[in-house]
Design an enzyme around this catalytic site. Structure first.
Site, mmCIF file in Angstrom:
data_model
loop_
_atom_site.group_PDB
_atom_site.id
_atom_site.type_symbol
_atom_site.label_atom_id
_atom_site.label_comp_id
_atom_site.label_asym_id
_atom_site.label_seq_id
_atom_site.Cartn_x
_atom_site.Cartn_y
_atom_site.Cartn_z
ATOM 1 C CB THR A 6 37.911 46.713 59.524
ATOM 2 O OG1 THR A 6 37.137 47.902 59.676
ATOM 3 C CG2 THR A 6 38.740 46.810 58.269
ATOM 4 C CB CYS A 16 38.127 53.413 54.611
ATOM 5 S SG CYS A 16 37.070 54.727 55.229
ATOM 6 C CG HIS A 28 38.272 51.367 58.983
ATOM 7 N ND1 HIS A 28 37.279 50.436 58.803
ATOM 8 C CD2 HIS A 28 38.031 52.330 58.074
ATOM 9 C CE1 HIS A 28 36.469 50.837 57.822
ATOM 10 N NE2 HIS A 28 36.912 51.992 57.375
#
Lengths: 208, 161
Positions: free
Chosen positions: B23, B29, B46
Site C-alpha cells: 500500500t 492512515c 489500509h
C-alpha cells in the site's frame, strides 16, 4: 441534507463544474501575474470519487509532491489542496523569487522556499474563493495554508479522513494549471464538505 | 516470482506466498498487516479512521481500525488461517501538517495508531512490530512468506520491521 454525493444529478454536477470554472479562471490569472508567465487551465472537472481514487488525480499515492492545504470556513466549508510535483515546485519557487531556473532543488528547499509556496497557495486560493463568493453570494474564508512535502497519498489522507466519517466518496472539483498550455504547474482541488453542498447548490439555483 | 497486490485507501486484501501486499502513501492512515505463518497467508488493511462507532456512515469496514481488524480476522479465518496464531505488524499514523491551535482531525494519525493497537490486543493478535508517527509518509510492502514489512519513506530512510 445532501450527505451522499452519489445522489447528485448531472445538472447539479454541471453547475458545480461551472463554479469550478469561474474560480479557476481567476486563480490562473493570479498565478500568471505572480510568475509572469502565460498560464492555462484544463477544463475543470466535477467528479464523485472513491477516496482511493483521489491520489490518482495527481499521479498516484506514491508520487513525490508539494501539497498546500487550506480549510475554507464560512457558509460552505470545504478543503482546498494545491498539489505540485516537487520538480515543478522548485521551478515555481525560482520564478517567484526571481532566481535562475534550476537554482532551487529539494536539498536547498528551506523555510524561505516553503513560505513562497504557501504564499502562492494563499493567493491562488483566495482568488478562487473570491470569484466563487462573488458568483454565489456565499461567505467563504480561507485558513492559513499548511504545507507538506511528501508522497501524494500521505499529504492527502488526513484531509480525506475528515470526509470518511460521513461518506465513502468525495466530490472533487479539479483543474490543472499549465504553463504555455503544456507544462503542468499543479493540480488545484476543492473538496466541499457534504453539509456544504446544500448551501452551494441552493446558491446556484439547482438545489434538490 | 509472486505478484504484488496493491491495496488502496480504505481497502483490505489477502495474499498467499509468494505474492506480496503493498500500500502506497500512508500519511495519517495505517497499514495493518496480519499473517498466519504456518499457512503463509497474510492480509493488509489500509485504514483511515480509528472508530466506526463515531461515524455516521460505517458501511465500508476496511475504513476504520475497529471494524477492519474484525474483518481481517474473519477473512483470514474464511481462507483457512488459524486465528489463534495470527501475528501483526503495522505502519503509518503520521501527522503531516502542523497548524497553530491544532485541530483534532490533524491528530488523526495518533488516534489511528492507538486504536489499531487497542483492537489488535482486543482480538488477541500478537503485535510483532510497528513503525508509526513522525511527520512523513510511508509506502509499505508485506511478505506473507517471511512476515517482513518493508517501510519506504522519502528522506527518512528505508527499513524492514
Amino acid at each position: 441534507m445532501v450527505d451522499d454525493f452519489s445522489k447528485l444529478s448531472g445538472l447539479q454536477l454541471d453547475a458545480l463544474r461551472e463554479i469550478g470554472n469561474i474560480g479557476a479562471g481567476n486563480a490562473a490569472t493570479a498565478l500568471a501575474q505572480m510568475i509572469n508567465a502565460k498560464i492555462d487551465m484544463s477544463v475543470p472537472q466535477a467528479r464523485i470519487m472513491l477516496f482511493s481514487e483521489v491520489p490518482d488525480l495527481v499521479g498516484g499515492a506514491d508520487k513525490h509532491v508539494v501539497g498546500i492545504y487550506l480549510r475554507v470556513e464560512g457558509s460552505a466549508p470545504a478543503s482546498i489542496l494545491f498539489i505540485i510535483p516537487v520538480e515543478k515546485a522548485c521551478l515555481l519557487v525560482d520564478m517567484l523569487m526571481f532566481k535562475p531556473l534550476g537554482t532551487t532543488n529539494m536539498d536547498n528547499f528551506g523555510d524561505m522556499e516553503m513560505s513562497a509556496m504557501m504564499e502562492l497557495g494563499n493567493i491562488i486560493s483566495a482568488t478562487y474563493l473570491n470569484a466563487l463568493a462573488a458568483f454565489t453570494g456565499l461567505k467563504l474564508l480561507p485558513s492559513v495554508p499548511a504545507l507538506g512535502i511528501d508522497m501524494a497519498g500521505a499529504v492527502m489522507d488526513a484531509i480525506l479522513a475528515q470526509f470518511g466519517e460521513v461518506a465513502d466518496h468525495v466530490l472533487v472539483l479539479e483543474t490543472d494549471f499549465r504553463k504555455e498550455a503544456v507544462d503542468l504547474v499543479g493540480h488545484f482541488i476543492l473538496l466541499p464538505e457534504p453539509g456544504a453542498l446544500d448551501t452551494i447548490l441552493k446558491a446556484l439555483g439547482v438545489s434538490m | 516470482m509472486g505478484k504484488i497486490i496493491q491495496v488502496g485507501m480504505a481497502d483490505l486484501k489477502l495474499a498467499k506466498a509468494p505474492d506480496k501486499l503493498m500500500t502506497a502513501g500512508l500519511g495519517s492512515c495505517i497499514g495493518i498487516c496480519v499473517r498466519d505463518k504456518s499457512k503463509q497467508l497474510g492480509a493488509l488493511a489500509h485504514i483511515m479512521l480509528p472508530l466506526s462507532t463515531q461515524a455516521r456512515n460505517a458501511d465500508n469496514k476496511a475504513k476504520f481500525a475497529d471494524t477492519a481488524i474484525e474483518l481481517l480476522v474473519e477473512e483470514m479465518k474464511r481462507n483457512g488461517a488459524d486465528i489463534t496464531r495470527l501475528e501483526a505488524k503495522f505502519a503509518g499514523g503520521a501527522q503531516m501538517f502542523k497548524f497553530s491551535g491544532e485541530s483534532d482531525i490533524m491528530k488523526i494519525g495518533q488516534r489511528n495508531a492507538a486504536a489499531v493497537e487497542e483492537y489488535l490486543q482486543k482480538y488477541g493478535i500478537k503485535i510483532l512490530a510497528k513503525d508509526v508517527g513522525g511527520n512523513y509518509g510511508r509506502t509499505i510492502t508485506y511478505d506473507p512468506a517471511t512476515g517482513d514489512l518493508l517501510v519506504r519513506t522519502i528522506g527518512h530512510g528505508e527499513r524492514i520491521i
